[in-house]
Scaffold this active site. Sequence first.
Site, mmCIF file in Angstrom:
data_model
loop_
_atom_site.group_PDB
_atom_site.id
_atom_site.type_symbol
_atom_site.label_atom_id
_atom_site.label_comp_id
_atom_site.label_asym_id
_atom_site.label_seq_id
_atom_site.Cartn_x
_atom_site.Cartn_y
_atom_site.Cartn_z
ATOM 1 N N SER A 68 34.739 32.430 49.807
ATOM 2 C CA SER A 68 35.597 32.609 48.639
ATOM 3 C C SER A 68 36.175 34.016 48.577
ATOM 4 O O SER A 68 37.062 34.329 49.331
ATOM 5 C CB SER A 68 34.926 32.207 47.332
ATOM 6 O OG SER A 68 35.956 31.975 46.376
ATOM 7 N N HIS A 73 37.434 46.768 41.589
ATOM 8 C CA HIS A 73 38.447 47.526 40.853
ATOM 9 C C HIS A 73 37.794 48.812 40.350
ATOM 10 O O HIS A 73 36.689 48.759 39.795
ATOM 11 C CB HIS A 73 38.965 46.734 39.654
ATOM 12 C CG HIS A 73 39.404 45.348 39.989
ATOM 13 N ND1 HIS A 73 40.624 45.072 40.567
ATOM 14 C CD2 HIS A 73 38.776 44.151 39.846
ATOM 15 C CE1 HIS A 73 40.730 43.767 40.749
ATOM 16 N NE2 HIS A 73 39.633 43.188 40.328
ATOM 17 N N CYS A 88 31.450 29.841 47.320
ATOM 18 C CA CYS A 88 31.320 28.393 47.237
ATOM 19 C C CYS A 88 29.995 27.998 47.879
ATOM 20 O O CYS A 88 29.595 28.580 48.885
ATOM 21 C CB CYS A 88 32.470 27.709 47.977
ATOM 22 S SG CYS A 88 34.069 28.042 47.236
#
Length: 154
Positions: A68, A73, A88
């Site tokens: 995935s 950030h 996943c």
Amino acid sequence: MQGLHLTADLHDCRCSRRWLVDAHELLATSVELVRAAGLQAVGSLSHAFPDTAQGSGGVTATVLLAESHLCVHTWPEQAGVTLDIYVCNFSADHSDKARALQAALEALFEPQRVERHAIERGALRSPARPADLSGGAGVPATANLSNLANFAHD
């Protein structure tokens, strides 16, 4: 669609400033940590934001995983970082690998306080019974938080 979604808000990070402002360095290290956790990087992208009146601009580093994704950030003016890791678990359970990746990233940033969230997504249902979209007993689906683990530590 079954998987584990981990998020973390890292506060008062005491890491080297380069991890908060150098998009290339953060991305390269993120890819290394993905591999060290046993996950498979299939693509990556980073972006450096412009400086502001408050100081150096932050960066975003994204690693596309066969399982995935990872997004990091940074907010250097606040010594803060947010992490978003989703794996996943359809063909194999990658949950422990996702947790190892989160731990490695937390160690990199050296936060003084962490807020973590873990969401089990897309739980498998019996094909004989349709999904209960009400959340049960008249409770809206958005209020059903039974699979949400929320904890923080100093």
